[in-house]
Design a protein around this motif. Sequence first.
Motif, mmCIF file in Angstrom:
data_model
loop_
_atom_site.group_PDB
_atom_site.id
_atom_site.type_symbol
_atom_site.label_atom_id
_atom_site.label_comp_id
_atom_site.label_asym_id
_atom_site.label_seq_id
_atom_site.Cartn_x
_atom_site.Cartn_y
_atom_site.Cartn_z
ATOM 1 N N LYS A 119 -9.482 21.416 -28.235
ATOM 2 C CA LYS A 119 -8.849 20.135 -27.934
ATOM 3 C C LYS A 119 -9.860 19.002 -27.990
ATOM 4 O O LYS A 119 -11.062 19.217 -27.892
ATOM 5 N N ASP B 111 7.791 16.924 -20.950
ATOM 6 C CA ASP B 111 7.920 16.315 -22.273
ATOM 7 C C ASP B 111 8.069 14.798 -22.199
ATOM 8 O O ASP B 111 7.647 14.080 -23.097
ATOM 9 N N THR C 113 5.450 20.355 -24.710
ATOM 10 C CA THR C 113 4.122 19.925 -24.268
ATOM 11 C C THR C 113 3.366 21.098 -23.658
ATOM 12 O O THR C 113 3.945 21.893 -22.921
ATOM 13 N N THR D 28 4.059 12.205 -32.440
ATOM 14 C CA THR D 28 3.206 13.239 -31.861
ATOM 15 C C THR D 28 3.267 14.462 -32.765
ATOM 16 O O THR D 28 4.345 14.827 -33.258
ATOM 17 N N VAL E 238 4.838 14.970 -24.905
ATOM 18 C CA VAL E 238 4.946 14.720 -26.348
ATOM 19 C C VAL E 238 5.766 13.486 -26.690
ATOM 20 O O VAL E 238 5.502 12.811 -27.694
ATOM 21 N N LYS F 82 2.319 18.402 -32.540
ATOM 22 C CA LYS F 82 1.900 19.481 -31.651
ATOM 23 C C LYS F 82 1.905 20.790 -32.425
ATOM 24 O O LYS F 82 2.947 21.256 -32.869
ATOM 25 N N THR G 240 -2.071 12.465 -32.193
ATOM 26 C CA THR G 240 -1.266 11.360 -31.692
ATOM 27 C C THR G 240 -1.389 10.190 -32.660
ATOM 28 O O THR G 240 -2.503 9.822 -33.046
ATOM 29 N N THR H 225 -0.144 15.437 -25.970
ATOM 30 C CA THR H 225 0.106 16.826 -26.365
ATOM 31 C C THR H 225 -0.191 17.820 -25.250
ATOM 32 O O THR H 225 0.330 18.935 -25.266
ATOM 33 N N THR H 226 -1.029 17.420 -24.282
ATOM 34 C CA THR H 226 -1.387 18.310 -23.178
ATOM 35 C C THR H 226 -1.346 17.536 -21.865
ATOM 36 O O THR H 226 -1.936 16.453 -21.768
ATOM 37 N N ASP I 58 -3.070 19.207 -33.060
ATOM 38 C CA ASP I 58 -2.533 18.345 -32.017
ATOM 39 C C ASP I 58 -3.048 16.937 -32.293
ATOM 40 O O ASP I 58 -4.255 16.665 -32.165
ATOM 41 N N GLY J 11 -4.816 14.897 -30.143
ATOM 42 C CA GLY J 11 -3.728 14.819 -29.182
ATOM 43 C C GLY J 11 -4.204 14.355 -27.822
ATOM 44 O O GLY J 11 -5.157 14.910 -27.258
#
Length: 388
Positions: A331, A78, A113, A374, A82, A376, A343, A87-88, A341, A58
């Motif tokens: 992460k 958001d 998010t 995405t 996302v 999450k 992408t 994601t973050t 997470d 992510g």
Amino acid sequence: MVEDLLLKNAMLIDPSMGIKGQRDIVITNGHIKTVATEISTGTAQRVIDVEGKIVTSGLIDLHTHVADGLIPIGCSPDECGVYSGVTTVCDGGSLGWANFRGLPRYITPAVKTEVLSFLNLASTGLAVMPEIWDRRNLDLASTLDTIQEFPETIKGLKVRAIGAFVRNLGLEGFSLVKGLSRKAGLPLMVHLGTEPEEEVGETELAEFTKGMLGMLEAGDILTHVFTWKRGGVIDQDGVMLHEAEEARRRGVIFDVANAKTNFSFSIARKAIGRGFRPSCISTDLTGVNLQSVHSLPVSMSKFMAAGLTLEEVVAMTTCNPAQVIKESHRKGCLRAGYPADLTILELKQGEFNFSDGIQGRSFTGDYLLVPRLTIKKGVLIKANPQFP
């Protein structure tokens, strides 16, 4: 929540583990279960064929302003999160100790998010700008109390080295805020670049910049490193200040923070051509620059046009920022057991027109990264690409 999802035929890019190649990925109970070259579809409750798509951990945007409704320039977490394949997001100092509690109370519970934060040294953050023009705008004790109250959310401190700060607080004031970051055990993110109309002399600004660079320690962050404005650390020819080189060797982080007017494609391309590589690519997305900055994947595409490889821009938006915010244990990696997470991006080839950070200028690039999906914590979210 998706209990058991299989992604087939992914072009997986995970710089943290040195992986670039076709893989299948199994997600169970919101976590990555297996990453392998060929996984049977027999036990999967849902199978998605992502052949032709790039899959990364992510994306992480290290510098945004997502205090939507709490500051005038805030944007939706958001929208730049996302729905843009991110994601973050880390809020880059929108709020100070006096208004920070609005973030976990009103914003983060309502979005998909994950939102982390750099706490502004100014008491009210960017609610009113310029935010620091006097020592009385700082309350170091209350700032420290707030850090201790929200240790899982606050990942660092933020100060903008703008004209008002340079002129009225100077290096003595910077020493105070650096001392607080050291006491809190958190990195200090420093905004580079003053506005053309700000009244600060060239000599005074140059002395401040060099002195400030000398105080930075490993893990501190310089943001807007490719700014064309006064107070930057890279000149128009792509040459870095000696003091900035020294800071980089000490482990200071260099962050892009695209923004609307704090980025020069020419400076970036020349510096990259000289061998310089930023640590992280971020957007500095706000409610007023969304139509020019668009998203983190667009900023990644800009830096491919400036000379970086696909693998480099992925590292600068996944494992690198994860290390900066000390979240590498969950992460920036597609290791089995990590939260799911992810992408999913499409790499489009053509002629794409990107906005520069200098008003009225633009440039073209051959590639555009477009977010398509995405994931999450195992939940699928359809992306909504912002690039027109």
